[in-house]
Scaffold this motif. Structure first.
Motif, PDB file in Angstrom:
ATOM      1  N   VAL B  26       0.825  -1.208   0.000  1.00 29.93           N
ATOM      2  CA  VAL B  26       0.000   0.000   0.000  1.00 29.93           C
ATOM      3  C   VAL B  26       0.856   1.254   0.000  1.00 29.93           C
ATOM      4  O   VAL B  26       0.613   2.203  -0.756  1.00 29.93           O
ATOM      5  CB  VAL B  26      -0.945  -0.017   1.222  1.00 29.93           C
ATOM      6  CG1 VAL B  26      -1.552   1.341   1.434  1.00 29.93           C
ATOM      7  CG2 VAL B  26      -2.043  -1.050   1.012  1.00 29.93           C
ATOM      8  N   GLY B  27       1.912   1.266   0.819  1.00 30.32           N
ATOM      9  CA  GLY B  27       2.781   2.433   0.876  1.00 30.32           C
ATOM     10  C   GLY B  27       3.407   2.734  -0.468  1.00 30.32           C
ATOM     11  O   GLY B  27       3.460   3.879  -0.940  1.00 30.32           O
ATOM     12  N   MET B  28       3.867   1.694  -1.113  1.00 27.98           N
ATOM     13  CA  MET B  28       4.521   1.869  -2.406  1.00 27.98           C
ATOM     14  C   MET B  28       3.530   2.365  -3.457  1.00 27.98           C
ATOM     15  O   MET B  28       3.835   3.245  -4.257  1.00 27.98           O
ATOM     16  CB  MET B  28       5.108   0.518  -2.847  1.00 27.98           C
ATOM     17  CG  MET B  28       5.738   0.571  -4.215  1.00 27.98           C
ATOM     18  SD  MET B  28       6.300  -1.035  -4.774  1.00 27.98           S
ATOM     19  CE  MET B  28       4.781  -1.861  -5.087  1.00 27.98           C
ATOM     20  N   LEU B  29       2.311   1.796  -3.431  1.00 22.77           N
ATOM     21  CA  LEU B  29       1.309   2.214  -4.413  1.00 22.77           C
ATOM     22  C   LEU B  29       0.967   3.693  -4.265  1.00 22.77           C
ATOM     23  O   LEU B  29       0.807   4.412  -5.242  1.00 22.77           O
ATOM     24  CB  LEU B  29       0.029   1.376  -4.251  1.00 22.77           C
ATOM     25  CG  LEU B  29       0.100  -0.082  -4.665  1.00 22.77           C
ATOM     26  CD1 LEU B  29      -1.204  -0.780  -4.331  1.00 22.77           C
ATOM     27  CD2 LEU B  29       0.387  -0.215  -6.148  1.00 22.77           C
ATOM     28  N   GLN B  30       0.885   4.130  -3.025  1.00 21.21           N
ATOM     29  CA  GLN B  30       0.516   5.537  -2.828  1.00 21.21           C
ATOM     30  C   GLN B  30       1.664   6.468  -3.167  1.00 21.21           C
ATOM     31  O   GLN B  30       1.447   7.601  -3.589  1.00 21.21           O
ATOM     32  CB  GLN B  30       0.072   5.750  -1.383  1.00 21.21           C
ATOM     33  CG  GLN B  30      -1.283   5.123  -1.136  1.00 21.21           C
ATOM     34  CD  GLN B  30      -1.746   5.297   0.292  1.00 21.21           C
ATOM     35  OE1 GLN B  30      -0.943   5.361   1.202  1.00 21.21           O
ATOM     36  NE2 GLN B  30      -3.046   5.378   0.468  1.00 21.21           N
TER      37      GLN B  30
END
Lengths: 345, 311
Positions: B26-30
């Protein structure tokens, strides 16, 4: 979890219920509608430009010929109609009501003019399209009467006593009031002054029960006066004048002559030079013109068609020459930009 | 992983795309410019944090090569065309002001102006932005280098934007001075009536509507029933509006009262000058387009023509 990984890897697991794949809605959502994809081959384009040219050029010639058949007489008179004594002081001449404003002009008819012949007055440098001028009217008052006098007509909406002016507004106040009479030798030529305005204006914009009142009775006179016994729907000069013009140079219909005018006739125009265009450097002319199916005399459309048509033909010939001189197969990779830079083509 | 993404983004100044399917992504996607989440095995957290959600990893190829290519072309074309159509319209108003003493008198009736972007030219733009297709999805997948058009920003360069604007300016000049000289000052019909402010406005506006819609028809190369419907439909909406608006009382319709039905439609000069002006305004762009695609084609032109059914 097992089914998901199986389907992710193999992609061949059959789903339980196959969705419809032939419906119109499916084709729409998959952006796969039947389509026409026009391809621009040189032959097709050359033919298209040639056809445009072949249609436009003769048509332009037809329009030019039609325009040449329209006979037009134009005479500017605001300068010539001022008596010699007042040549240096036009404003004094025009504002003094004791000086006679009658003026005679001789016009030679160069070619035969068939009835109906339209008489126009042409004004120049008169900005009927100025925003404050265009706003200065009240359509409701023109249709329904004095109680609808609106603030939009200011500064010409109420007279000094506070009673409403009908018709109000600057457009009506500046009504053109030169008069023209025509004689042929000693015989008078009758000018029809009815039905010169648009039918929708006469019947729907100007009321049959609305009469002019308090019109032009202030200190500043802007133009002509109106007969208070005639309803607005029959005041055709006012109706024609109130249909504002688009540009500072414009013509408006004055009347229609129902007789023919023969070639080489000399007609005498008796002008009542009442309207003051001298204050703002305007010009006044009188125009007599016949009309064709295309309207009045204007070469522009014919010339424009000929120019566009010739340009089209020129482009098609140019493309044909290029195609013949430098033929190349479609999809030739030598024409790709990075291959051309390497020295090919 | 989001630290790595941030590092790549800042140091290379390139657009980054991240793909992930789990909660730890999730962190990377955002952090990435574009986050693609895959729904399924590890739950929906990645999908909720992503810009695009797909069901299987292999769909990524289609997302990038097909939809990425199409969307880039559509959006670039739509923006350039939008500038063009508004410049064409707006500059006719400006040229008119030069002849109206710069008094801010609009050349057209107020409601014409209000409805321009809403009713007469909006649907074709939407069709361009949503439905335009230069090559089929099969070709997009077969020729992946088409995707490089987006990376190299071929369709939204300054030269493209400015040349569309120049096209708009030329069209507006042709429309304005063409209508002016054709309609004024002589009579426009056999009954000797001259054109006032109202007839000139309708003539110019009709030319503008025809020109911008036909310009779109010349630009796109993929005609489904949708494109036909919106392009010809918009022109039809204009005439329908003119007739209906002209039926309202003069207190509402002012200068447009009966103007089409009574004054313009029976006048051959109106129709002929519209035809002449529209064709003349469209010729420059069309010649440019032909020269470009036939004699100086770029890669995407070649691919498009090679895969066109007629060819």
């Amino acid at each position: 979890m097992d089914e998901a990984s199986t389907s992710a890897s193999a992609g061949a697991t059959r789903r339980a219920i196959p969705p419809a794949r032939s419906g119109v809605f499916y084709r729409f959502t998959q952006q796969n509608l039947p389509a026409w994809k026009p391809a621009m081959t040189p032959g097709c384009l050359i033919a298209m430009f040639l056809i445009i040219g072949i249609i436009f050029v003769p048509f332009g010639l037809l329009c030019l010929q039609t325009s040449n058949h329209v006979a037009e007489i134009i005479h500017r008179y605001d300068f010539d109609c001022v008596p010699n004594a007042y040549r240096g002081n036009w404003q004094a001449y025009i504002k003094d009501s004791s000086i006679s404003k009658n003026c005679t002009l001789q016009a030679k008819v160069l070619e035969h003019m068939r009835a109906p012949i339209y008489v126009y007055y042409e004004l120049e440098n008169f900005y009927q399209n100025h925003r404050r001028y265009v706003k200065s009217r009240s359509d409701k008052q023109l249709r329904f009467g004095a109680k609808y006098t609106a603030e939009s007509c200011s500064p010409v909406h109420r007279d000094n006593n506070g009673s409403p002016i009908v018709p109000c507004g600057l457009i009506a106040w500046s009504l053109f009031n030169d008069t023209y009479d025509f004689t042929r030798g000693s015989k008078e030529i009758k000018v029809n002054r009815k039905n010169i305005s648009w039918k929708s204006d006469r019947e729907h914009k100007f009321g049959k029960n609305v009469f002019p009142s308090n019109f032009q009775n202030g200190t500043l006179i802007g133009g002509g006066k109106l007969d208070p016994t005639v309803p607005l729907s029959e005041q055709e000069d006012l109706i024609v004048w109130m249909r504002t013009a688009a540009l500072p140079k414009f013509r408006k219909l004055y009347g229609i002559i129902e007789d023919d005018l023969h070639a080489d006739e000399i007609i005498t125009i008796l002008i009542g030079n009442n309207y003051n265009t001298y204050t703002f450097g305007g010009k006044k002319s009188i125009v007599l013109s016949t009309a064709s199916w295309l309207g009045g005399k204007n070469d522009f459309l014919g010339h424009a068609y000929i120019v566009t048509g010739s340009l089209s033909i020129f482009i098609s010939i140019l493309f044909a020459l290029i195609h013949v001189k430098y033929p190349r197969p479609q999809g030739d990779p030598n024409r790709l930009s990075w291959n051309r830079k390497n020295g090919n083509g | 992983m989001e630290a790595v993404t941030r590092l790549v983004k800042i140091r290379t100044s390139k657009t980054t795309l991240a793909i992930g399917d789990g909660a730890n992504d999730v962190g990377m996607l955002q952090e990435a410019d574009i986050g693609v989440g895959i729904s399924g095995a590890e739950g929906m957290q990645a999908v909720m944090a992503s810009d695009f959600a797909i069901a299987q990893f292999r769909f990524l190829e289609r997302l990038l090569l097909v939809h990425g290519h199409w969307c880039y072309r559509r959006i670039a074309a739509m923006i350039c065309y939008f500038f063009f159509k508004n410049i064409t319209f707006g500059f006719t108003l400006f040229w008119f002001e030069a002849h109206a003493m710069f008094s801010a008198q609009p050349a057209y009736n107020d409601w014409f102006i209000s409805f321009y972007s809403v009713a007469f030219t909006s649907l074709p733009v939407i069709a361009l932005g949503v439905f335009d297709k230069d090559v089929s999805s099969r070709v997009c997948l077969e020729v992946p280098s088409l995707h490089q058009d987006g990376v190299n920003n071929v369709f939204f360069s300054w030269s493209r934007i400015l040349s569309w604007m120049l096209n708009g300016m030329c069209c507006s000049i042709i429309i304005y001075f063409g209508s002016l000289n054709a309609i004024l000052v002589q009579a426009v019909r056999q009954d000797g009536r001259v054109a006032g402010f109202d007839i000139l406005g309708v003539t110019m506006y009709s030319c503008v509507v025809w020109t911008v819609n036909c310009q779109l028809a010349l630009y796109i190369s993929y005609f489904t029933w949708i494109q036909h419907f919106v392009i010809w439909g918009s022109i039809l909406i204009w005439y329908t509006f003119l007739v209906i608006y002209g039926l309202f009382s003069p207190a509402i319709s002012a200068t447009a009262y009966h103007v089409f039905v009574e004054a313009c439609a029976p006048s051959p000069l109106y129709w002929l000058s519209t035809l002449m002006i529209v064709v003349t305004a469209l010729i420059p762009f069309f010649v440019y387009k032909i020269s470009r695609t036939l004699y100086y084609p770029q890669y995407h032109d070649q691919v498009q023509r090679a895969n066109s059914k007629n060819w």
